[in-house]
Design an enzyme around this catalytic site. Structure first.
Site, PDB file in Angstrom:
ATOM      1  N   SER A  23       0.821  -1.225   0.000  1.00  7.55           N
ATOM      2  CA  SER A  23       0.000   0.000   0.000  1.00  7.55           C
ATOM      3  C   SER A  23       0.847   1.264   0.000  1.00  7.55           C
ATOM      4  O   SER A  23       0.314   2.369   0.066  1.00  7.55           O
ATOM      5  CB  SER A  23      -0.933  -0.008   1.215  1.00  7.55           C
ATOM      6  OG  SER A  23      -0.206  -0.238   2.405  1.00  7.55           O
ATOM      7  N   ASN A 110      -2.389  -2.701  12.954  1.00  5.55           N
ATOM      8  CA  ASN A 110      -3.843  -2.505  12.878  1.00  5.55           C
ATOM      9  C   ASN A 110      -4.295  -1.252  13.630  1.00  5.55           C
ATOM     10  O   ASN A 110      -5.090  -0.457  13.123  1.00  5.55           O
ATOM     11  CB  ASN A 110      -4.578  -3.729  13.423  1.00  5.55           C
ATOM     12  CG  ASN A 110      -4.314  -4.965  12.583  1.00  5.55           C
ATOM     13  OD1 ASN A 110      -3.689  -4.865  11.522  1.00  5.55           O
ATOM     14  ND2 ASN A 110      -4.754  -6.119  13.057  1.00  5.55           N
ATOM     15  N   THR A 155     -39.761  27.330 -10.954  1.00  3.81           N
ATOM     16  CA  THR A 155     -40.108  25.952 -10.588  1.00  3.81           C
ATOM     17  C   THR A 155     -40.228  25.225 -11.916  1.00  3.81           C
ATOM     18  O   THR A 155     -40.635  25.833 -12.920  1.00  3.81           O
ATOM     19  CB  THR A 155     -41.440  25.849  -9.820  1.00  3.81           C
ATOM     20  OG1 THR A 155     -42.483  26.348 -10.664  1.00  3.81           O
ATOM     21  CG2 THR A 155     -41.440  26.657  -8.533  1.00  3.81           C
ATOM     22  N   HIS A 156     -39.837  23.979 -11.981  1.00  4.62           N
ATOM     23  CA  HIS A 156     -39.821  23.209 -13.239  1.00  4.62           C
ATOM     24  C   HIS A 156     -38.969  23.892 -14.307  1.00  4.62           C
ATOM     25  O   HIS A 156     -39.222  23.726 -15.500  1.00  4.62           O
ATOM     26  CB  HIS A 156     -41.238  23.011 -13.794  1.00  4.62           C
ATOM     27  CG  HIS A 156     -42.249  22.590 -12.768  1.00  4.62           C
ATOM     28  ND1 HIS A 156     -42.467  21.270 -12.442  1.00  4.62           N
ATOM     29  CD2 HIS A 156     -43.074  23.323 -11.962  1.00  4.62           C
ATOM     30  CE1 HIS A 156     -43.404  21.206 -11.506  1.00  4.62           C
ATOM     31  NE2 HIS A 156     -43.772  22.438 -11.188  1.00  4.62           N
ATOM     32  N   SER A 277     -12.608  27.251 -27.062  1.00  2.00           N
ATOM     33  CA  SER A 277     -12.735  26.062 -27.903  1.00  2.00           C
ATOM     34  C   SER A 277     -11.584  26.046 -28.899  1.00  2.00           C
ATOM     35  O   SER A 277     -11.136  27.107 -29.341  1.00  2.00           O
ATOM     36  CB  SER A 277     -14.072  26.120 -28.636  1.00  2.00           C
ATOM     37  OG  SER A 277     -14.011  25.352 -29.822  1.00  2.00           O
ATOM     38  N   LYS A 283     -16.262  30.903 -28.658  1.00  2.00           N
ATOM     39  CA  LYS A 283     -16.698  30.219 -27.437  1.00  2.00           C
ATOM     40  C   LYS A 283     -15.968  30.650 -26.174  1.00  2.00           C
ATOM     41  O   LYS A 283     -14.767  30.887 -26.168  1.00  2.00           O
ATOM     42  CB  LYS A 283     -16.500  28.710 -27.600  1.00  2.00           C
ATOM     43  CG  LYS A 283     -17.410  28.133 -28.649  1.00  2.00           C
ATOM     44  CD  LYS A 283     -18.751  27.792 -28.091  1.00  2.00           C
ATOM     45  CE  LYS A 283     -18.689  26.360 -27.717  1.00  2.00           C
ATOM     46  NZ  LYS A 283     -19.899  25.733 -27.417  1.00  2.00           N
ATOM     47  N   ASN A 285     -16.344  28.906 -22.522  1.00  2.00           N
ATOM     48  CA  ASN A 285     -17.087  27.803 -21.901  1.00  2.00           C
ATOM     49  C   ASN A 285     -16.953  27.771 -20.375  1.00  2.00           C
ATOM     50  O   ASN A 285     -15.894  28.087 -19.838  1.00  2.00           O
ATOM     51  CB  ASN A 285     -16.594  26.468 -22.463  1.00  2.00           C
ATOM     52  CG  ASN A 285     -16.862  26.335 -23.951  1.00  2.00           C
ATOM     53  OD1 ASN A 285     -17.845  26.868 -24.444  1.00  2.00           O
ATOM     54  ND2 ASN A 285     -15.971  25.664 -24.650  1.00  2.00           N
ATOM     55  N   GLU A 290     -18.736  22.900 -15.040  1.00  3.66           N
ATOM     56  CA  GLU A 290     -19.050  21.565 -15.578  1.00  3.66           C
ATOM     57  C   GLU A 290     -18.202  20.487 -14.897  1.00  3.66           C
ATOM     58  O   GLU A 290     -18.686  19.396 -14.592  1.00  3.66           O
ATOM     59  CB  GLU A 290     -18.824  21.539 -17.093  1.00  3.66           C
ATOM     60  CG  GLU A 290     -19.865  22.365 -17.848  1.00  3.66           C
ATOM     61  CD  GLU A 290     -19.533  22.552 -19.320  1.00  3.66           C
ATOM     62  OE1 GLU A 290     -18.635  21.862 -19.844  1.00  3.66           O
ATOM     63  OE2 GLU A 290     -20.167  23.411 -19.948  1.00  3.66           O
ATOM     64  N   TYR A 317      -9.862  -6.566  12.334  1.00  6.03           N
ATOM     65  CA  TYR A 317      -9.212  -6.091  11.121  1.00  6.03           C
ATOM     66  C   TYR A 317      -9.210  -7.166  10.040  1.00  6.03           C
ATOM     67  O   TYR A 317      -8.989  -8.342  10.309  1.00  6.03           O
ATOM     68  CB  TYR A 317      -7.759  -5.667  11.411  1.00  6.03           C
ATOM     69  CG  TYR A 317      -7.037  -5.194  10.158  1.00  6.03           C
ATOM     70  CD1 TYR A 317      -7.164  -3.883   9.719  1.00  6.03           C
ATOM     71  CD2 TYR A 317      -6.283  -6.073   9.384  1.00  6.03           C
ATOM     72  CE1 TYR A 317      -6.553  -3.454   8.555  1.00  6.03           C
ATOM     73  CE2 TYR A 317      -5.663  -5.656   8.217  1.00  6.03           C
ATOM     74  CZ  TYR A 317      -5.797  -4.345   7.801  1.00  6.03           C
ATOM     75  OH  TYR A 317      -5.192  -3.915   6.655  1.00  6.03           O
ATOM     76  N   GLN A 322      -7.808  -2.011   3.817  1.00  3.99           N
ATOM     77  CA  GLN A 322      -6.788  -1.207   3.133  1.00  3.99           C
ATOM     78  C   GLN A 322      -7.423  -0.423   1.976  1.00  3.99           C
ATOM     79  O   GLN A 322      -6.906   0.595   1.545  1.00  3.99           O
ATOM     80  CB  GLN A 322      -5.682  -2.134   2.610  1.00  3.99           C
ATOM     81  CG  GLN A 322      -4.541  -1.425   1.935  1.00  3.99           C
ATOM     82  CD  GLN A 322      -3.344  -2.341   1.774  1.00  3.99           C
ATOM     83  OE1 GLN A 322      -2.677  -2.657   2.743  1.00  3.99           O
ATOM     84  NE2 GLN A 322      -3.088  -2.784   0.556  1.00  3.99           N
ATOM     85  N   LYS A 325      -8.555   3.624   1.570  1.00  9.02           N
ATOM     86  CA  LYS A 325      -7.687   4.794   1.400  1.00  9.02           C
ATOM     87  C   LYS A 325      -7.751   5.518   0.062  1.00  9.02           C
ATOM     88  O   LYS A 325      -8.049   6.715   0.021  1.00  9.02           O
ATOM     89  CB  LYS A 325      -6.242   4.402   1.702  1.00  9.02           C
ATOM     90  CG  LYS A 325      -6.082   3.977   3.139  1.00  9.02           C
ATOM     91  CD  LYS A 325      -4.707   3.509   3.481  1.00  9.02           C
ATOM     92  CE  LYS A 325      -4.734   2.873   4.844  1.00  9.02           C
ATOM     93  NZ  LYS A 325      -5.654   1.683   4.921  1.00  9.02           N
TER      94      LYS A 325
HETATM   95  N1  ARG Z   1      -1.588  -1.352   4.885  1.00  6.66           N
HETATM   96  C1  ARG Z   1      -2.455  -1.864   5.850  1.00  6.66           C
HETATM   97  C2  ARG Z   1      -3.813  -1.153   5.751  1.00  6.66           C
HETATM   98  O1  ARG Z   1      -3.863  -0.138   5.159  1.00  6.66           O
HETATM   99  C3  ARG Z   1      -1.884  -1.663   7.206  1.00  6.66           C
HETATM  100  C4  ARG Z   1      -2.360  -2.642   8.234  1.00  6.66           C
HETATM  101  C5  ARG Z   1      -1.792  -3.963   7.986  1.00  6.66           C
HETATM  102  N2  ARG Z   1      -2.209  -4.895   8.975  1.00  6.66           N
HETATM  103  C6  ARG Z   1      -2.188  -6.209   8.733  1.00  6.66           C
HETATM  104  N3  ARG Z   1      -2.604  -6.960   9.694  1.00  6.66           N
HETATM  105  N4  ARG Z   1      -1.790  -6.690   7.607  1.00  6.66           N
HETATM  106  O2  ARG Z   1      -4.801  -1.617   6.225  1.00  6.66           O
END
Ligand code: ARG
Length: 459
Positions: A23, A110, A155-156, A277, A283, A285, A290, A317, A322, A325
């Site tokens: 990660s 964890n 409205t509408h 454009s 143009k 824009n 958007e 956990y 993971q 993120k």
């Molecule tokens: N990279 C892991 C995560 O984002 C960290 C925790 C890892 N823990 C484990 N028991 N493998 O969750």
């Protein structure tokens, strides 16, 4: 491949497995939070006598040197490490040897990752609260400027009754204030420290969890170690608040796009916030509006993704987590960027007051007021509605506005009309008569602006 857990393995991890599992490419985003957590952890370990003061100082000084070197570029975070926690710990051990090996005492990745993510989200939420407040101040300023800028209310997407630009903006003001309060609520609820939960069942060390919580400016330690490592509710709440913010920005963007069109010309976006454009020279824009509207989908996607990821995970956990993120980081950056850009875009747009007023006047937005006039002069409302309907037909046929109709023509439809009808259905009086709180009339609007001044006080 630098891993923290090679001991019980007899084989190298398959390269594809390693990459799939790693990660570091994204969790390096919370490098600073990881170091901050580690500093608090060793400070507490020394307080309870698990580390000596010298060991604590040595580890903290080394952690600080790692931050300095990463910031200067002399130390590079590479994918040689599985995750940011491994990078920091391995570098620490490289630099100070055995003392570095004591950092992870009484801690699991964890609870460490649960802490880092929480710290990161807290920092980012505070920044988002600030950019949101800036946007609210911009809207507030525009409202003060446009208390007498008449425009059609819809409205509408059909012209309905006249309002003012201040009143229309005031609707978004309410939405953005709620967004701000929501962010604050989440910040309060999430401010609980998971560190010390261990892998899932706490630790055998006499950790002072209250002290770590205090060092990291949390209100308290989490009360259940299984929940501590596996709670991502705050991420869901945060993404849900972001989805709502984006929904508001997207609706507003939609209106900006309509108002900025050739057909409406209610506003003109500044050149600095428009694009051209490659083929059509004429143009200009509204790409920013958007894009804000478009990026709303990404943020909804992040929310749906985490809700789905979490729904089948048994305690405590599991590696699925993971996946909390990447999309969250993307949503944070997206929301922060969109709010700031949207803010700049509306702060610099010019408002075409005449176009707005003319549009309101030519759209029969005063028809309800004409009917109300008749009611005031003794005509039952349902009849008044019918009479004004006929007037509208007449005007459409002649291509004129209601207030351009001759009095004699009006009187043919109802003898209740007299000269003061013109005053009664002028744009100004249509708006100014609406003075209950929340309505667009001048006095009502000023009371709201005052309430917003109060809301902003001390923020
Ligand atoms: N990279 C892991 C995560 O984002 C960290 C925790 C890892 N823990 C484990 N028991 N493998 O969750």
């Amino acid at each position: 491949m630098a891993q923290l857990w090679g001991g019980r393995f007899t084989k190298e991890t398959d390269k594809l497995v390693y990459n799939f599992n790693a990660s570091i490419s994204f969790d390096q985003k919370f490098f600073l939070q990881d170091v901050r957590g580690s500093k608090a952890h060793v400070t507490m370990l020394a307080k309870v006598g698990i580390l000596t003061d010298e060991e604590r100082d040595k580890i903290i000084a080394c952690l600080e040197s790692i931050v300095k070197d990463v910031e200067s570029g002399s130390l590079v975070i590479t994918d040689e490490y599985e995750d940011i926690h491994s990078f920091v710990e391995a570098t620490l051990i490289d630099r100070i040897g055995d003392t570095g090996k004591k950092l992870h005492t009484g801690r699991s990745r964890n609870d460490q990752v649960a802490l880092d993510m929480r710290l990161y989200c807290r920092d980012e939420l505070r920044e988002i609260r600030d950019v949101l407040l800036h946007l609210i101040k911009t809207v507030h300023g525009l409202m003060k400027e446009h208390v007498e800028t008449y425009m059609p209310g819809f409205t509408h997407l059909q012209k309905a009754q006249p309002v003012t630009l201040a009143h229309h903006l005031g609707a978004y003001m309410e939405m953005f204030k709620r967004d701000y309060d929501r962010v604050n609520d989440i910040l309060k609820r999430m401010n609980i420290c998971p560190l010390g939960s261990g892998a899932l069942a706490g630790t055998t060390y006499p950790l002072d969890r209250e002290y770590v919580a205090e060092l990291l400016e949390f209100d308290a330690p989490s009360l259940n170690s299984m929940d501590g490592v596996s709670d991502r509710d705050y991420v869901i709440e945060m993404l849900s608040a972001f989805a709502t913010i984006m929904m508001h920005l997207s609706r507003f963007s939609e209106e900006i796009i309509i108002w900025n069109s050739n057909e409406y010309q209610f506003i003109e976006l500044d050149d600095a916030y428009s694009t051209g454009s490659s083929i059509m020279p004429q143009k200009k824009n509204p790409d920013i509006a958007e894009l804000v509207r478009g990026k709303t989908g990404r943020v909804y996607g992040a929310l749906t993704s985490i809700l789905t990821t979490m729904k089948g995970i048994p305690l405590a956990y599991n590696k699925d987590m993971q996946e909390d993120k990447e999309l969250t980081f993307d949503a944070i950056d997206t929301v922060k960027g969109c709010i700031a850009l949207f803010d700049g875009m509306i702060a610099t747009m010019s408002v075409n007051k005449d176009k707005m007023a003319t549009s309101a006047k030519n759209g029969f937005t005063n028809a309800t007021d004409a009917a109300d006039y008749l009611v005031m002069h003794g005509v039952p409302f349902r009849d008044a509605h019918g009479i004004v309907g006929q007037m509208v037909l007449y005007c459409i046929d002649k291509g004129i506005a209601l207030d351009d109709m001759e009095l004699s023509e009006m009187q043919k439809l109802s003898p209740a009309f007299s000269e003061d009808i013109y005053e009664a259905i002028s744009m100004k009086s249509c708006v100014e008569k609406r003075n209950t709180i929340g309505a667009p009339g001048h006095d009502a609007m000023m009371r709201v602006i005052e309430a917003n001044d109060k809301w902003l006080e001390g923020k």
